[in-house]
Design an enzyme around this catalytic site. Structure first.
Site, short mmCIF file in Angstrom:
data_model
loop_
_atom_site.label_atom_id
_atom_site.label_comp_id
_atom_site.label_asym_id
_atom_site.label_seq_id
_atom_site.Cartn_x
_atom_site.Cartn_y
_atom_site.Cartn_z
N ARG A 91 -34.58 -107.98 -54.58
CA ARG A 91 -34.98 -108.44 -53.26
C ARG A 91 -36.44 -108.86 -53.36
O ARG A 91 -37.30 -108.09 -53.79
CB ARG A 91 -34.85 -107.32 -52.23
N ASP A 148 -35.75 -112.98 -48.81
CA ASP A 148 -35.47 -112.74 -47.39
C ASP A 148 -35.60 -114.02 -46.56
O ASP A 148 -34.92 -114.18 -45.55
CB ASP A 148 -36.47 -111.71 -46.82
N VAL A 209 -30.40 -105.55 -35.73
CA VAL A 209 -31.25 -104.72 -34.87
C VAL A 209 -31.36 -103.32 -35.46
O VAL A 209 -30.36 -102.61 -35.60
CB VAL A 209 -30.68 -104.65 -33.43
N ASN A 211 -34.94 -100.55 -36.96
CA ASN A 211 -36.37 -100.26 -36.77
C ASN A 211 -37.16 -101.56 -36.77
O ASN A 211 -38.11 -101.74 -36.03
CB ASN A 211 -36.88 -99.31 -37.85
N GLY A 212 -36.73 -102.50 -37.64
CA GLY A 212 -37.15 -103.89 -37.56
C GLY A 212 -35.95 -104.65 -37.03
O GLY A 212 -34.82 -104.21 -37.19
N VAL A 332 -29.40 -99.98 -35.46
CA VAL A 332 -29.09 -99.90 -34.03
C VAL A 332 -27.85 -100.72 -33.70
O VAL A 332 -26.94 -100.26 -33.00
CB VAL A 332 -30.30 -100.36 -33.17
N GLY A 333 -27.79 -101.93 -34.22
CA GLY A 333 -26.66 -102.82 -33.94
C GLY A 333 -25.32 -102.25 -34.36
O GLY A 333 -24.31 -102.45 -33.69
#
Length: 400
Positions: A91, A148, A209, A211-212, A332-333
């Protein structure tokens, strides 16, 4: 073919070893606190148990050497010799305008990544430490860089340019680049595979979605806009990042607080967002608990958080002339069903209807959560950036 995927941060390394013949994850884990007291490697063993091994790890090369020794260990390992590893996928956070796709790493690529480092000073140098360490430990092993930013290089200029003097773009590359590209690419493709629809014919909005967080508009298989900008600060309200804010407000704060550039960077990156607004935590689980207890600042913070996501979804539907698929992913998502419901509620005007029963309690699995009569398919797809990096690495090696 066995491919090792590395994600090297300033003081950490995450790894996954894939057998690409079967698609199996052979091993995974990570190292934390490189160069600091209390460094350790954590892994998931063959029985699915979490194991932590503490050891002094002064640098990235020692860290990767430790990972290779664990991969070949009699107790925790899955290969007999590290030479069984055919290639390494890395990455790399920022490819600037130089890279619109993943590439086989050579000295020219390394030089260009170094040139992009002023756009990602905390990330690109750390990513390159992993590249150099692998070359030192297994000379000649093929290595691939997966950026990214690359997926978003298809954005048109009217989506990526800022309303600043054009010289700022020409001199310093100041424009929108976007991030989380590997995740947005993976989940959008995977959603189309699950739904059995052609990727190149869809209007897709992906909501990564966590923490970032970032939202991306994908039209006919190409990113046409994304919420993060020159840096990962722009866009959504995040754990500790402010997201969209009037630039004039920042100069106002600098003047009032006697703040320099470093202080401002600390403010908008580490002291803002959900944590700064709520005064409680950057963790949405703690915010939801505080909301349940009636905390007014937590309630306000959650409303700001959800509203910002909803606003971007609406904007990107407008930009693409509609939306066929909304994909939820990220910490979160994938797991916070209440956020998904709050964002998708009252979106029926654009043909988006969430199935409240399917959505409630659904965590971390692939599932359609829209109603059968919803014109927009709402789907949750857990992201797998490491698999995407491994797949890109395999594809590039096949073309060699």
């Amino acid at each position: 073919m066995k491919i090792l995927v590395l994600n090297c941060g300033s003081s950490s390394i995450k790894y996954k070893l894939f057998d690409m013949t079967s698609g199996e994850v052979m091993a995974q884990g990570g190292i934390e606190k490189i160069g600091l007291p209390g460094a350790f490697l954590k892994l998931t063993d063959k029985d699915g148990k979490k194991v932590v091994i503490e050891r002094e790890i002064p640098g990235h090369q020692e860290g990767i050497e430790f990972i290779l020794s664990v991969l070949t260990d009699a107790t925790y390992g899955c290969i007999k010799d590290y030479k069984e590893i055919d290639a390494v996928g890395h990455r790399v956070v920022h490819g600037g305008e130089e890279f619109a796709s993943s590439v086989l790493i050579n000295q020219d690529v390394i030089n260009k990544v170094i040139e992009c480092s002023d756009l990602a000073p905390l990330h690109n140098p750390a990513n390159l430490k992993g590249v150099r360490a692998m070359e030192a430990l297994i000379p000649g092993i093929p290595q691939v860089a997966v950026f990214d930013t690359a997926f978003h290089q298809t954005m048109p200029d009217y989506a990526y340019m800022y309303g600043l003097p054009y010289e700022m773009y020409k001199k310093y590359g100041v424009r929108r680049y976007g991030f989380h590209g590997t995740s947005h690419r993976y989940v959008s493709r995977r959603a189309c595979e699950i739904l059995g629809v052609p990727y190149e014919d869809q209007k897709i909005i992906t909501a990564h979605v966590g923490n970032g967080g970032s939202i991306t508009a994908i039209k006919n298989g190409k990113s046409v806009d994304t919420s993060m900008g020159l840096t990962p600060v722009e866009g959504l309200l995040m754990g500790t990042r402010c997201g969209d804010v009037d630039a004039g407000a920042l100069s106002f704060i600098m003047d009032k607080e006697g703040m320099d550039g470093a202080g401002l960077s600390d403010l908008i990156n580490k002291r803002s967002g959900v944590a700064g607004l709520s005064g409680i935590s950057s963790d949405m689980r703690e915010i939801e608990a505080a909301v349940a207890a009636g905390n007014p600042r937590a309630i306000m913070t959650l409303n700001v958080y959800n509203y910002r996501i909803k606003k971007y979804i609406g904007a990107y539907a407008a930009a693409m002339g509609g939306c066929d698929i909304l994909v939820w992913t990220g910490g979160v998502g994938e797991n916070q069903w209440a956020t998904r419901r709050a964002v998708c509620e009252n979106m029926e005007y654009m043909g988006m209807k969430i199935d409240v029963e399917k959505n409630e309690g659904m965590r971390g699995e692939e599932m359609v959560i829209s109603t059968p009569d919803s014109k927009v398919t709402i789907i949750v797809v857990p992201t797998d950036e490491e698999f995407m990096i491994a797949a890109d690495t395999l594809e590039i090696l096949d073309k060699k």
